[in-house]
Design a protein around this motif. Structure first.
Motif, PDB file in Angstrom:
ATOM      1  N   TRP A  43       0.853  -1.193   0.000  1.00 29.76           N
ATOM      2  CA  TRP A  43       0.000   0.000   0.000  1.00 29.76           C
ATOM      3  C   TRP A  43       0.888   1.241   0.000  1.00 29.76           C
ATOM      4  CZ3 TRP A  43      -1.537  -4.589   1.677  1.00 29.76           C
ATOM      5  CH2 TRP A  43      -2.885  -4.951   1.566  1.00 29.76           C
ATOM      6  N   ARG A  44       0.386   2.309  -0.632  1.00 27.63           N
ATOM      7  CA  ARG A  44       1.114   3.579  -0.624  1.00 27.63           C
ATOM      8  C   ARG A  44       0.145   4.716  -0.331  1.00 27.63           C
ATOM      9  NH1 ARG A  44       5.005   4.831  -5.290  1.00 27.63           N
ATOM     10  NH2 ARG A  44       5.613   6.319  -3.685  1.00 27.63           N
ATOM     11  N   ILE A  45       0.714   5.893   0.086  1.00 30.39           N
ATOM     12  CA  ILE A  45      -0.118   7.019   0.516  1.00 30.39           C
ATOM     13  C   ILE A  45       0.268   8.292  -0.236  1.00 30.39           C
ATOM     14  CG2 ILE A  45      -0.784   8.491   2.457  1.00 30.39           C
ATOM     15  CD1 ILE A  45      -0.306   6.209   4.326  1.00 30.39           C
ATOM     16  N   LEU A  46      -0.762   9.002  -0.697  1.00 38.36           N
ATOM     17  CA  LEU A  46      -0.597  10.334  -1.280  1.00 38.36           C
ATOM     18  C   LEU A  46      -1.401  11.309  -0.428  1.00 38.36           C
ATOM     19  CD1 LEU A  46       0.377  12.184  -3.626  1.00 38.36           C
ATOM     20  CD2 LEU A  46      -1.818  11.693  -4.742  1.00 38.36           C
ATOM     21  N   LYS A  47      -0.727  12.330   0.134  1.00 37.56           N
ATOM     22  CA  LYS A  47      -1.399  13.331   0.963  1.00 37.56           C
ATOM     23  C   LYS A  47      -1.658  14.585   0.137  1.00 37.56           C
ATOM     24  CE  LYS A  47       0.765  15.611   4.289  1.00 37.56           C
ATOM     25  NZ  LYS A  47       1.388  15.938   5.595  1.00 37.56           N
ATOM     26  N   THR A  66       2.713  -2.623   4.457  1.00 37.38           N
ATOM     27  CA  THR A  66       1.945  -3.862   4.461  1.00 37.38           C
ATOM     28  C   THR A  66       0.524  -3.549   4.919  1.00 37.38           C
ATOM     29  OG1 THR A  66       2.499  -4.387   6.758  1.00 37.38           O
ATOM     30  CG2 THR A  66       4.027  -5.153   5.034  1.00 37.38           C
ATOM     31  N   HIS A  67      -0.333  -4.563   4.863  1.00 38.48           N
ATOM     32  CA  HIS A  67      -1.711  -4.352   5.275  1.00 38.48           C
ATOM     33  C   HIS A  67      -1.797  -3.948   6.742  1.00 38.48           C
ATOM     34  CE1 HIS A  67      -5.694  -5.635   6.818  1.00 38.48           C
ATOM     35  NE2 HIS A  67      -6.115  -5.103   5.678  1.00 38.48           N
ATOM     36  N   ASP A  68      -1.082  -4.633   7.602  1.00 37.04           N
ATOM     37  CA  ASP A  68      -1.126  -4.307   9.034  1.00 37.04           C
ATOM     38  C   ASP A  68      -0.565  -2.914   9.294  1.00 37.04           C
ATOM     39  OD1 ASP A  68      -2.206  -6.771   9.534  1.00 37.04           O
ATOM     40  OD2 ASP A  68      -0.280  -7.718  10.026  1.00 37.04           O
ATOM     41  N   GLU A  69       0.468  -2.553   8.578  1.00 36.73           N
ATOM     42  CA  GLU A  69       1.063  -1.236   8.765  1.00 36.73           C
ATOM     43  C   GLU A  69       0.117  -0.130   8.344  1.00 36.73           C
ATOM     44  OE1 GLU A  69       5.808  -2.397   8.142  1.00 36.73           O
ATOM     45  OE2 GLU A  69       4.587  -1.708   6.440  1.00 36.73           O
ATOM     46  N   LYS A  74      -3.546   4.414   9.712  1.00 38.20           N
ATOM     47  CA  LYS A  74      -4.848   5.086   9.662  1.00 38.20           C
ATOM     48  C   LYS A  74      -5.361   5.383  11.073  1.00 38.20           C
ATOM     49  CE  LYS A  74      -6.928   2.125   6.905  1.00 38.20           C
ATOM     50  NZ  LYS A  74      -8.015   1.515   6.097  1.00 38.20           N
ATOM     51  N   LYS A  75      -5.096   4.477  12.008  1.00 36.27           N
ATOM     52  CA  LYS A  75      -5.513   4.719  13.394  1.00 36.27           C
ATOM     53  C   LYS A  75      -4.786   5.918  13.976  1.00 36.27           C
ATOM     54  CE  LYS A  75      -6.745  -0.085  14.500  1.00 36.27           C
ATOM     55  NZ  LYS A  75      -6.404  -1.274  15.337  1.00 36.27           N
ATOM     56  N   TRP A  76      -3.495   6.016  13.701  1.00 35.44           N
ATOM     57  CA  TRP A  76      -2.718   7.146  14.210  1.00 35.44           C
ATOM     58  C   TRP A  76      -3.217   8.475  13.633  1.00 35.44           C
ATOM     59  CZ3 TRP A  76       2.683   4.510  13.214  1.00 35.44           C
ATOM     60  CH2 TRP A  76       2.892   3.522  14.185  1.00 35.44           C
ATOM     61  N   ILE A  77      -3.479   8.486  12.345  1.00 34.34           N
ATOM     62  CA  ILE A  77      -3.977   9.717  11.710  1.00 34.34           C
ATOM     63  C   ILE A  77      -5.335  10.099  12.296  1.00 34.34           C
ATOM     64  CG2 ILE A  77      -4.734  10.747   9.544  1.00 34.34           C
ATOM     65  CD1 ILE A  77      -2.731   8.965   8.098  1.00 34.34           C
ATOM     66  N   SER A  78      -6.182   9.116  12.525  1.00 31.96           N
ATOM     67  CA  SER A  78      -7.514   9.396  13.072  1.00 31.96           C
ATOM     68  C   SER A  78      -7.414   9.955  14.484  1.00 31.96           C
ATOM     69  CB  SER A  78      -8.352   8.115  13.070  1.00 31.96           C
ATOM     70  OG  SER A  78      -9.665   8.376  13.519  1.00 31.96           O
ATOM     71  N   ARG A  79      -6.516   9.378  15.311  1.00 34.60           N
ATOM     72  CA  ARG A  79      -6.342   9.895  16.664  1.00 34.60           C
ATOM     73  C   ARG A  79      -5.824  11.328  16.661  1.00 34.60           C
ATOM     74  NH1 ARG A  79      -3.142   5.012  18.282  1.00 34.60           N
ATOM     75  NH2 ARG A  79      -4.671   3.358  18.675  1.00 34.60           N
TER      76      ARG A  79
END
Length: 812
Positions: A43-47, A66-69, A74-79
Motif C-alpha cells: 500500500w502507498r499514501i498520497l497526501k 503492508t496491510h497491518d502497517e 490510519k488509526k494514528w492519523i484518526s487519533r
C-alpha cells in the motif's frame, strides 16, 4: 458504490508494482489517498493539502506499507485529528484522471467505477463507468466561489466531454501506442503521457510535475475499443480493433478543418487491428497487428455556410503556397510509422465542390515528392469512391480491396510471438521519471524472464492514410476493406486456415464489418455529432432499402443540427478539457466568445482562416424517395435556433439531397422526451410547416425486419464474385467482449433517431411517412408574435385529422 465485480480467473502476470485500487480519506486539513496493488501486497499514501484554496500541494510517501502497517497508520492519523472528527472514509476509486481549477478551488477527477473491455497480451484494458469530481479545499468563505453560477457552468462545461463514453486506459500497457511499439520499445524514461493520443495530458500535468511519476494517474485514450473471441476451423483467436483519436487540433466537424501550422490535421485517428492466437498457458503468444490512419485533407481550407447551405463551396487559403505545413504533416507520419506513406484519397472528381481540394492536394503531393528521393516519395491513390459506388457497390469494394492488398505488400504488417505481460517492464520504468521504486527482487532480470522476450518476425514499415471530405463515411468503408485484406494475411501468418476471408458471405468478414461499422459510428459521433451513414455497408450486405434510406436521412438531419447549433459549446468543452482555453482573469467567459476567439494553440486564426466558418460534407442520396408527395407547402426556415440558452437539450435537423430538390427539416425536442417538432420545407417557398408529434406506445411496435420482406440490394451483382473464393462460406463462432468479460457494457451512441426509425412498420413512399403520424396527437407549435421565423402554417397537412390550425408565417 466503489466496488466492482471480480475478474474471471486469468493467466497470472509477473507481479507488477502498479496501484489498481484507491480509497480516499479526509481530515479537516488533508485528503489521504491510499492505493494498493492488484494482489494486495503493498500500500502507498498520497497526501493532498486542503488548507490552501488556490494551490495544488501534494506529498507522496515513498514507503511501501503492508496491510497491518496501513491499518495502524490510519488509526494514528484518526487519533491525531480526533478534535475535528478523525479520519473519514470518502470514496473508493480506480485512478486519478487529473486535477483542474476554474475560478476558485482545485478539483480532483477520479474514476469511481471501471469496466473491463478486453486484454492485450495479458494486460487488462478498461473503460470508465462512473467518475466523481471532488473539491480539494475544505469548505470555507474563501471557497464560496465554488457555488457561483459561473463556476457551476464551467464544471458542467467540462462534463460535456463525457469520459464514460469511448475513453479507455490500462495500468500495465501503454495503450497510447501500437502493439509494435510496445513490443519493440527498449528505451525507458520517456514521458508517454505527453504524446498525441493521451487526452488527459493537461489534467495530469500538475501532479506529474510535482511527483515526477505517473503512479497515481491513468492515461486516457479516446476513440474506440472492441474485442471479439473467434473460432475458425477449430482454431481460436481474439480479434481486437482499436481507434485512437489525436488530441492535437481536436474538435468538431465545423470548427476543425484541414491542417494547422504544426502539421496537425483535424479528425486524425489511428486504427489498429490486432489478431492474437489462443495458446496453452506458459507458451509465447503469436500475434499480429496492422495499423492505418485517417485525417482531414492536410491543406488550409474552410467552408462558408449557414443553416440553409448544407453543401457550401470549399474555400482554399493560399498562404501556405510552399505546402510547409503539409510537408510537416507527412514528415511526422514517417517518424511515427516508417518511410513509406500511401495516401488513399477518396475525394470526388468532375464538377463537384470537392474537386478543388482534390486538385490542390495533388499539387501538394507532387511538390513534396520533388524534394525527396524516389524511395521516399509519397504514393498517392486518387479514387472517386462515390462515383464507383454508383456503378455497383461490389465493384467499388473490390477496387478498395485491391488497393489494400497493394498497400499491404509494400508496408507489411507486424508479427511476433511474445509472452504474456510483454512490455510491462517499460511501463514500470517509465512510471518513475527520476527515482524508480523497485523491490529488491525486481532489480535484476532473472534468466527465466530473459528467455521470455518477444520473437519478432516482421515489422510494419509505413502506413496507409485514407481520407474523404470528412474522413467519416467513405473513409470507414475503405478502412474496412484494408482491414479485411489484412485479416486474411494475419490469419495466414498465425497458421489459421480456412476458406478465403475476402468474401462477403464469410461470417468472419461480416463480424469484422460489424466492428468497423461500430467504430465508424463512434468516430462520427465524436467529430460530427451523429452516427456514420450506412449506405455503402448496407449495399455490401444486400439490405439497402427504403428503411435504411430513411435511417440515413435521419442521420444527416441529426448531424446537421448538432453541427449547426451544438458544435460551438462542444468545442468549448474540448478546448477546456485539453487545456487549450479556460477561465482567465480579465477575459470574457468561454461561452461569451465567438468560435474564432478561442485559444487554438499554435494556429494563427487571423491569418490562416480569415473567415471562421462551418462546413459540411455531402449528405445522403434520396434514391427512390418521393418527397414532393410528402410536402405541399415548403418554406425557408429561420436562421435562429429554436431553443436559446447554452444548456438546451433540443435537437433540430436539416436535409437537402440536391439544390433543386425538396428539403426536409426535422426538429426533435428532447426536453420532455415525448415530442417531435417536424419542419417541412422546399428550396423555393417562403413558408414553413411546423408541427409537434406527441409519441408514446405507438412507436413501441414490432421491429423493422418485417417491413421490406422483398427488398434487395442496390449493389451490382458482379464485382467481388470475380475474386477467388468469393462464393465460399463456412461456420464460425464468435464471442463478444461483453460475454468474455461480464462486466463490459456497450458504449452506445445513444441515437434516439435510429431507435425510432427501426420501429417503422408501414409501407414505403409517402404513405410510409403518413403512417408515422396516423393516430398520433398533433399540436401546432409556434413562437410568440414578433419572434420571426417561428410562426408557421400547416396547410397541406390537413388530410391528417389531428392538425387543426393554419397560420401564415411571418417574414423571415
Amino acid at each position: 458504490m466503489g466496488s466492482e465485480p471480480r475478474d474471471e480467473p486469468r493467466r497470472k502476470l509477473v507481479d507488477l508494482p502498479f496501484l489498481h485500487k484507491f480509497k480516499l480519506y479526509s481530515t479537516h486539513t488533508n485528503y489521504y489517498l491510499i492505493g494498493r496493488d492488484e494482489n494486495k501486497t503493498f500500500w502507498r499514501i498520497l497526501k493532498i493539502d486542503r488548507t490552501d484554496p488556490t494551490e495544488l500541494n501534494l506529498f507522496e510517501d515513498p514507503t511501501r506499507y503492508t496491510h497491518d502497517e496501513i491499518v495502524q497508520l490510519k488509526k494514528w492519523i484518526s487519533r491525531g485529528n480526533q478534535k475535528f472528527g478523525g479520519l473519514k472514509a470518502e470514496t473508493t476509486c480506480y485512478g486519478i484522471i487529473g486535477f483542474v481549477r476554474f475560478l476558485g478551488p482545485y478539483y480532483m477527477l477520479v474514476i469511481k467505477r471501471r469496466k473491463k473491455v478486453g486484454e492485450i497480451c495479458g494486460h487488462a484494458v478498461y473503460g470508465i463507468a462512473e467518475t466523481e469530481q471532488i473539491m480539494i479545499p475544505y469548505p470555507s468563505p474563501e471557497t464560496r466561489v465554488a457555488n457561483s453560477l459561473a463556476e457551476r457552468r464551467y464544471k458542467n462545461l467540462l462534463k460535456m466531454v463525457d469520459v464514460r463514453k469511448n475513453f479507455y486506459f490500462s495500468y500495465t500497457y501503454h495503450l497510447m501506442y501500437t502493439l509494435q511499439t510496445n513490443v519493440c520499445n527498449t528505451e525507458s524514461g520517456e514521458i508517454h503521457d505527453e504524446t498525441m493520443f493521451v487526452w488527459n495530458e493537461y489534467l495530469t500535468h500538475g501532479i506529474r510535475r510535482i511527483l515526477q511519476n505517473t503512479v497515481w494517474t491513468v492515461s486516457l485514450v479516446y476513440g474506440f475499443f472492441q474485442q471479439t473471441k473467434c473460432s475458425v476451423s477449430d482454431e481460436e483467436f481474439v480479434l481486437t480493433v482499436i481507434a485512437r483519436r489525436s488530441r492535437h487540433y481536436a474538435g468538431t466537424r465545423y470548427l476543425r478543418r484541414g491542417i494547422n501550422d504544426a502539421g496537425n490535421v483535424a479528425n486524425e485517428v489511428e486504427i489498429e487491428q490486432i489478431v492474437t492466437k489462443e495458446v496453452p498457458e506458459g507458451q509465447k503468444v503469436p500475434m499480429t497487428s496492422v495499423v492505418q490512419m485517417r485525417g482531414s485533407i492536410p491543406l488550409f481550407w474552410s467552408q462558408e455556410t449557414s443553416v440553409f447551405t448544407p453543401q457550401p463551396d470549399i474555400i482554399l487559403n493560399n498562404k501556405d503556397v510552399k505546402h510547409v505545413a503539409t510537408r510537416r504533416h507527412f514528415e511526422n507520419l514517417k517518424q511515427r510509422y516508417g518511410r513509406l506513406i500511401i495516401i488513399l484519397n477518396l475525394l470526388k472528381t468532375g464538377k463537384h465542390r470537392e474537386s478543388i481540394l482534390r486538385a490542390e492536394f495533388g499539387k501538394a503531393i507532387s511538390s513534396i515528392n520533388k524534394g525527396t528521393t524516389r524511395e521516399n516519395h509519397l504514393k498517392a491513390i486518387h479514387f472517386d469512391l462515390n462515383k464507383q459506388y454508383k456503378s455497383g457497390a461490389d465493384g467499388a469494394f473490390e477496387h478498395l480491396c485491391n488497393y489494400g492488398k497493394r498497400a499491404l505488400e509494400l508496408i507489411n504488417l507486424f508479427f511476433c510471438e511474445a509472452p504474456l505481460g510483454v512490455g510491462a517492464e517499460a511501463v514500470i520504468n517509465d512510471s518513475f521519471f527520476n527515482n524508480p521504486i523497485m523491490n529488491e527482487d525486481e532489480e535484476e532480470t532473472s534468466p527465466e524472464e530473459e528467455a521470455l522476450k518477444a520473437d519478432i518476425f516482421s515489422l510494419q514499415n509505413g502506413v496507409l492514410r485514407s481520407n474523404c471530405i470528412d474522413c467519416l463515411d467513405r473513409t470507414n468503408v475503405a478502412q474496412y476493406a484494408h482491414g479485411l485484406v489484412a485479416l486474411a494475411q494475419q490469419l495466414h501468418l498465425l497458421g489459421i486456415t480456412g476458406p478465403p476471408i475476402v468474401d462477403k458471405n464469410n461470417p468472419l468478414a461480416k463480424k469484422l464489418m460489424e466492428a468497423y461499422e461500430k467504430m465508424g459510428d463512434a468516430i462520427a459521433m465524436q467529430y460530427a455529432g451523429s452516427d456514420a451513414h450506412i449506405k455503402m455497408f448496407s449495399a455490401l450486405r444486400g439490405d439497402w432499402n427504403m428503411m435504411m434510406k430513411h435511417r440515413d436521412m435521419i442521420t444527416a438531419v441529426r448531424r446537421h443540427y448538432n453541427n449547426a447549433y451544438m458544435d460551438s459549446e462542444k468545442q468549448n468543452a474540448i478546448n477546456m478539457f485539453l487545456g487549450q482555453s479556460g477561465p482567465q482573469l480579465g477575459r470574457p467567459a468561454l461561452w461569451e466568445l465567438r468560435s474564432d476567439q478561442h485559444n487554438t494553440g499554435n494556429l494563427d486564426i487571423e491569418n490562416l482562416r480569415p473567415r471562421i466558418s462551418r462546413s459540411f460534407s455531402d449528405n445522403l442520396l434520396l434514391e427512390g424517395l418521393d418527397i414532393e408527395e410528402l410536402i405541399n407547402e415548403n418554406p425557408q426556415p429561420s436562421r435562429e435556433g429554436l431553443n436559446g440558452g447554452w444548456e438546451t437539450n433540443s435537437e433540430v435537423g436539416f436535409f437537402e439531397p440536391e439544390p433543386a430538390s425538396p428539403r426536409l427539416f426535422i426538429k426533435v425536442s428532447l426536453t420532455c422526451c415525448k415530442h417531435w417538432l417536424l419542419f417541412l420545407s422546399d428550396s423555393s417557398s417562403s413558408l414553413i410547416t411546423i408541427f409537434s408529434v406527441h409519441f408514446e406506445d405507438h412507436l413501441r411496435g414490432p421491429g423493422s425486419k418485417h417491413m421490406f420482406p422483398d427488398s434487395g440490394s442496390t449493389s451490382d451483382s458482379q464485382g467481388l464474385d470475380d475474386v477467388p473464393g468469393f462464393s465460399h462460406s463456412y461456420n464460425a463462432k464468435f464471442t463478444t467482449a461483453d460475454e468474455m468479460f461480464e462486466r463490459c457494457s456497450s458504449m452506445s451512441s445513444d441515437n434516439m433517431f435510429s431507435d425510432i426509425a427501426e420501429s417503422f412498420t408501414s409501407t414505403t413512399g409517402t404513405d410510409h411517412f403518413e403512417s408515422i403520424f396516423k393516430g398520433v396527437e398533433m399540436k401546432l407549435w409556434y413562437a410568440e408574435e414578433g419572434n420571426a421565423g417561428y410562426l408557421a402554417h400547416t396547410e397541406g397537412l390537413g388530410r391528417h385529422d389531428n392538425v387543426k390550425h393554419t397560420i401564415t408565417a411571418t417574414s423571415l
